[in-house]
Design a protein around this motif. Structure first.
Motif, PDB file in Angstrom:
ATOM      1  N   MET A   1       1.173  -0.883  -0.104  1.00 40.59           N
ATOM      2  CA  MET A   1       0.321  -0.248   0.182  1.00 40.59           C
ATOM      3  C   MET A   1       1.049   1.479  -0.292  1.00 40.59           C
ATOM      4  N   ALA A   2       2.386   0.778   0.499  1.00 37.74           N
ATOM      5  CA  ALA A   2       2.604   2.425   0.967  1.00 37.74           C
ATOM      6  C   ALA A   2       3.527   2.579  -0.873  1.00 37.74           C
ATOM      7  N   LEU A   3       4.374   1.077  -1.041  1.00 36.05           N
ATOM      8  CA  LEU A   3       4.435   1.213  -2.210  1.00 36.05           C
ATOM      9  C   LEU A   3       3.517   1.823  -3.635  1.00 36.05           C
ATOM     10  N   ALA A   4       2.630   1.361  -3.559  1.00 32.55           N
ATOM     11  CA  ALA A   4       1.681   1.685  -4.588  1.00 32.55           C
ATOM     12  C   ALA A   4       1.431   3.274  -5.171  1.00 32.55           C
ATOM     13  N   PRO A   5       1.440   3.766  -4.096  1.00 31.05           N
ATOM     14  CA  PRO A   5       1.396   5.795  -4.997  1.00 31.05           C
ATOM     15  C   PRO A   5       2.361   6.076  -5.276  1.00 31.05           C
ATOM     16  N   ILE A   6       3.727   5.446  -4.910  1.00 33.00           N
ATOM     17  CA  ILE A   6       4.839   5.723  -5.427  1.00 33.00           C
ATOM     18  C   ILE A   6       5.261   5.009  -6.658  1.00 33.00           C
ATOM     19  N   ILE A   7       4.736   3.785  -7.569  1.00 34.86           N
ATOM     20  CA  ILE A   7       4.450   3.008  -7.933  1.00 34.86           C
ATOM     21  C   ILE A   7       3.499   3.973  -9.558  1.00 34.86           C
ATOM     22  N   VAL A   8       2.633   4.428  -9.056  1.00 31.14           N
ATOM     23  CA  VAL A   8       2.050   5.210 -10.241  1.00 31.14           C
ATOM     24  C   VAL A   8       2.320   6.142 -10.541  1.00 31.14           C
ATOM     25  N   PHE A   9       3.312   6.519  -9.620  1.00 29.86           N
ATOM     26  CA  PHE A   9       3.231   7.825  -9.500  1.00 29.86           C
ATOM     27  C   PHE A   9       4.870   7.938 -10.723  1.00 29.86           C
ATOM     28  N   ALA A  10       5.619   7.014 -10.693  1.00 31.03           N
ATOM     29  CA  ALA A  10       6.505   6.162 -11.488  1.00 31.03           C
ATOM     30  C   ALA A  10       6.217   6.205 -13.021  1.00 31.03           C
ATOM     31  N   VAL A  11       5.051   5.648 -12.746  1.00 31.35           N
ATOM     32  CA  VAL A  11       4.379   4.767 -14.174  1.00 31.35           C
ATOM     33  C   VAL A  11       4.198   6.154 -15.318  1.00 31.35           C
ATOM     34  N   LEU A  12       3.449   7.335 -14.522  1.00 32.19           N
ATOM     35  CA  LEU A  12       3.399   8.216 -14.715  1.00 32.19           C
ATOM     36  C   LEU A  12       4.098   9.190 -15.486  1.00 32.19           C
ATOM     37  N   PHE A  13       5.185   9.129 -14.653  1.00 33.71           N
ATOM     38  CA  PHE A  13       6.445  10.059 -14.472  1.00 33.71           C
ATOM     39  C   PHE A  13       6.413   9.774 -16.252  1.00 33.71           C
ATOM     40  N   GLN A  14       7.111   7.990 -15.904  1.00 42.90           N
ATOM     41  CA  GLN A  14       8.119   7.178 -17.758  1.00 42.90           C
ATOM     42  C   GLN A  14       7.935   7.636 -18.652  1.00 42.90           C
ATOM     43  N   ALA A  15       5.274   7.621 -18.653  1.00 44.76           N
ATOM     44  CA  ALA A  15       5.019   7.695 -19.789  1.00 44.76           C
ATOM     45  C   ALA A  15       5.126   9.332 -20.038  1.00 44.76           C
ATOM     46  N   LEU A  16       5.071   9.662 -19.336  1.00 40.09           N
ATOM     47  CA  LEU A  16       5.212  11.161 -19.782  1.00 40.09           C
ATOM     48  C   LEU A  16       6.927  12.109 -20.307  1.00 40.09           C
ATOM     49  N   THR A  17       8.406  11.353 -19.391  1.00 43.86           N
ATOM     50  CA  THR A  17       9.105  12.077 -20.229  1.00 43.86           C
ATOM     51  C   THR A  17       9.866  11.012 -20.409  1.00 43.86           C
ATOM     52  N   ARG A  18       9.907   9.406 -20.263  1.00 44.47           N
ATOM     53  CA  ARG A  18      10.491   8.383 -21.438  1.00 44.47           C
ATOM     54  C   ARG A  18      11.958   8.944 -20.279  1.00 44.47           C
ATOM     55  N   ALA A  19      11.837   9.307 -19.360  1.00 46.91           N
ATOM     56  CA  ALA A  19      13.253   9.110 -19.023  1.00 46.91           C
ATOM     57  C   ALA A  19      14.409   7.911 -18.327  1.00 46.91           C
ATOM     58  N   PHE A  20      13.609   7.165 -18.377  1.00 56.04           N
ATOM     59  CA  PHE A  20      14.964   5.371 -18.208  1.00 56.04           C
ATOM     60  C   PHE A  20      14.356   5.003 -19.566  1.00 56.04           C
ATOM     61  N   THR A  21      15.201   3.887 -19.617  1.00 54.57           N
ATOM     62  CA  THR A  21      15.546   2.861 -20.904  1.00 54.57           C
ATOM     63  C   THR A  21      15.067   1.793 -20.544  1.00 54.57           C
ATOM     64  N   LYS A  22      14.926   0.484 -20.860  1.00 55.28           N
ATOM     65  CA  LYS A  22      14.714  -0.842 -20.660  1.00 55.28           C
ATOM     66  C   LYS A  22      15.333  -0.882 -19.241  1.00 55.28           C
ATOM     67  N   VAL A  23      16.228  -1.462 -20.006  1.00 52.69           N
ATOM     68  CA  VAL A  23      17.008  -1.802 -18.980  1.00 52.69           C
ATOM     69  C   VAL A  23      17.188  -1.144 -17.512  1.00 52.69           C
ATOM     70  N   GLN A  24      16.819  -0.137 -17.779  1.00 54.60           N
ATOM     71  CA  GLN A  24      16.775   0.431 -16.449  1.00 54.60           C
ATOM     72  C   GLN A  24      15.171   0.556 -15.540  1.00 54.60           C
ATOM     73  N   ILE A  25      14.731   0.255 -16.601  1.00 57.22           N
ATOM     74  CA  ILE A  25      13.325  -0.104 -15.967  1.00 57.22           C
ATOM     75  C   ILE A  25      13.131  -1.194 -15.374  1.00 57.22           C
ATOM     76  N   ILE A  26      13.444  -2.469 -15.988  1.00 61.21           N
ATOM     77  CA  ILE A  26      13.211  -3.923 -15.459  1.00 61.21           C
ATOM     78  C   ILE A  26      14.973  -4.036 -14.244  1.00 61.21           C
ATOM     79  N   ARG A  27      15.850  -3.222 -14.158  1.00 63.74           N
ATOM     80  CA  ARG A  27      16.895  -2.871 -12.820  1.00 63.74           C
ATOM     81  C   ARG A  27      15.582  -2.370 -11.520  1.00 63.74           C
ATOM     82  N   MET A  28      15.162  -1.016 -12.427  1.00 65.91           N
ATOM     83  CA  MET A  28      13.997  -0.497 -11.302  1.00 65.91           C
ATOM     84  C   MET A  28      12.874  -1.741 -10.919  1.00 65.91           C
TER      85      MET A  28
END
Length: 524
Positions: A261-288
């Protein structure tokens, strides 16, 4: 795999001293029941395993996400976006902070969600202020003086039974979920801020986020006229090893849900952030993604170990120590435990790692670790003294913060930020799950008021490292100035010797500074 192995060894070194101290106490001064000791031993294993997974996961996911987010916010150069996102992040990462939930569960007479929301809004507002400070180069010392003055003025209008809880809330909010994220945001904003290039500003963000909950909870106490009340929890009766194992399985499952429950908002925020900025590569996303799984499993196991294994033992030790010699033995034992227990805080690792990175190794993690250990040791000694004597908490906190804020004018800027961050990270899960129950057990045994005498120990733990780290910074400054003086003196002697040698022989003698090397003659 090597990363987890290294983290496992670091965690083992951190937790083992506490286990040995408790084992020695159980054999000598404070016999502990077999059931509680079994829970404690399994709890130690859970702490080591959980902390190693959590620290590895935080390094792989939370830190790069927070750093990239901070950099992107600052690069946008839109103040309202920076402020708004900071406010929302502060609320999201705090609202389900496990340490905050643990504190709220130990207080009756106030709805848990009211306290949690109040604290979360306080963190959101002050994370916004902390990020604005970095962007506009505001003085950390001035901000700290202003807001601590506000806190202490408000403290005189709050019921004395509620006051220690308010100051404790500032410590528990900066826990294992919050610290990696907001400190990384500070580092990212500092790296890409609108003006200046002083990375010392990245420190102090956790310290500022610790003031917000204090002020917001004090305001809550004034508006709602809240009085703090406490009802002791009854620990589970462990009749055999199967009951003990089942208690841990239940604890891990329960805390896994809390952490998710604590991680859920952060995960949702991270997904939206990635969708808007494309800040991370595919390898970085897998590692994260792998890192987030490590955080989920590691923190669930760690919290189960702390709450199921350490909480009943802490209560038992406090209760029995209070019955020896009028409770005065509680002071040295608390100081000994404090010296080692801070090393087992997951957030402390995050701070030490960031300090070494941002200072390019000039300030070692060992230096900050030693300062934290000394500070927490002194803090728990004061907490034990207050339990025995019943002295009002403000008689300690006001002089303590006056000393801390005065020192901030005499130490290097980077140490000011590190010191206030240290106070936030030191008062984490182990303080809530082991030290606070120990203080409650001792207070109950001595016939004191738990809300006024036992609560407040986390506030001490948040205050003392600020002074200790700044004293380390003062020593660092004196040593650096001494090295400069010696260098200047040696240079002047070298030049003076060359001048005299020229007058005598018509030649200039260039001698090596070290070891009496042979002279080299040069034509004048």
């Amino acid at each position: 795999m090597n990363l987890i192995k290294n983290k496992f060894m670091e965690s083992l070194k951190s937790v083992l001293p506490i286990a040995l101290i408790v084992l020695a106490l159980s054999i000598t001064l404070v016999p502990i029941s077999t059931g509680d000791m079994f829970l404690f031993i399994v709890g130690v294993v859970c702490l080591v395993f959980g902390m190693s997974l959590f620290t590895a996961g935080a390094e792989m996911s939370m830190q790069p996400l927070g750093t990239k987010l901070g950099t992107t916010m600052a690069s946008s150069k839109k103040i309202w976006i920076i402020a708004f996102i900071s406010f929302i992040i502060g609320i999201l990462v705090t609202i389900s902070e496990p340490d905050l939930q643990l504190l709220a569960e130990q207080v009756s007479g106030l709805e848990n969600m009211i306290l949690i929301l109040t604290v979360s809004v306080g963190v959101g507002i002050f994370l916004m202020i902390a990020v604005m400070r970095i962007v506009f180069n505001w003085s950390l010392t001035v901000i700290m003086i202003v807001f601590y003055a506000v806190a202490f003025v408000l403290a005189f209008f709050v019921d004395t039974s509620f006051l220690p809880l308010a100051f404790d809330s500032g410590g528990v909010t900066t826990g294992p979920m919050t610290v990696p994220f907001i400190m990384s945001i500070g580092a990212g904003v500092s790296a890409a801020k609108l003006s200046g290039d002083d990375r010392d500003d990245s420190f102090g963000i956790t310290g500022l986020c610790s003031i917000g909950p204090i002020i917001s909870v004090l305001v809550l106490g004034i508006v709602m006229k809240v009085e703090g009340t406490y009802e002791p929890t009854v620990s589970e009766n462990i009749a055999n090893t199967r009951d003990g194992v089942l208690a841990f399985i239940h604890g891990i499952a329960e805390h896994a849900l809390d952490v998710l429950m604590a991680l859920a908002p952060i995960i949702v925020f991270a997904v939206l952030f990635q969708a808007l900025t494309r800040a991370f590569t595919k390898v970085q996303i897998i590692r994260m993604t792998i890192g987030i799984l490590y955080v989920l499993v590691g923190l669930a196991v760690f919290l189960a170990g702390a709450n199921v294994g350490f909480l009943p033992v802490g209560t038992a030790i406090g209760t029995r120590l209070a019955g020896i010699g009028g409770g005065w033995l509680l002071i040295p034992i608390s100081m000994l435990l404090g010296y080692f227990i801070v090393k087992a805080e997951p957030s402390v690792y995050v701070l030490n790692k960031l300090v070494e990175t941002m200072s390019a190794g000039a300030i070692s993690g060992k230096t900050t670790g030693l300062g934290l250990s000394i500070g927490v040791s002194a803090a728990l000694g004061l907490a034990a003294l207050r339990i025995i004597t019943g002295i009002n908490i403000l008689w300690f906190l006001i002089p303590g913060y006056v000393i801390a804020l005065t020192l901030s004018f005499f130490v290097p800027k980077i140490f000011v930020g590190i010191s206030f961050d240290s106070g936030g990270v030191a008062s984490g899960t182990m303080m809530s799950a082991f030290v606070l129950p120990l203080c409650m057990g001792a207070c109950n045994a001595l016939g004191g008021d738990v809300m006024t005498d036992a609560f407040g120990c986390v506030a001490f733990v948040a205050m003392a490292p600020i002074i200790a780290i700044q004293l380390c910074g003062f020593a660092y400054k004196v040593k650096a100035e001494d090295r400069v003086r010696k260098f200047v003196s040696a240079s002047e002697s070298f030049i003076d010797y060359g001048y005299r040698d020229t007058r005598r022989t018509g030649t200039y003698s260039a001698k090596a500074v070290k070891g009496g090397a042979k002279s080299e003659e040069a034509d004048s």
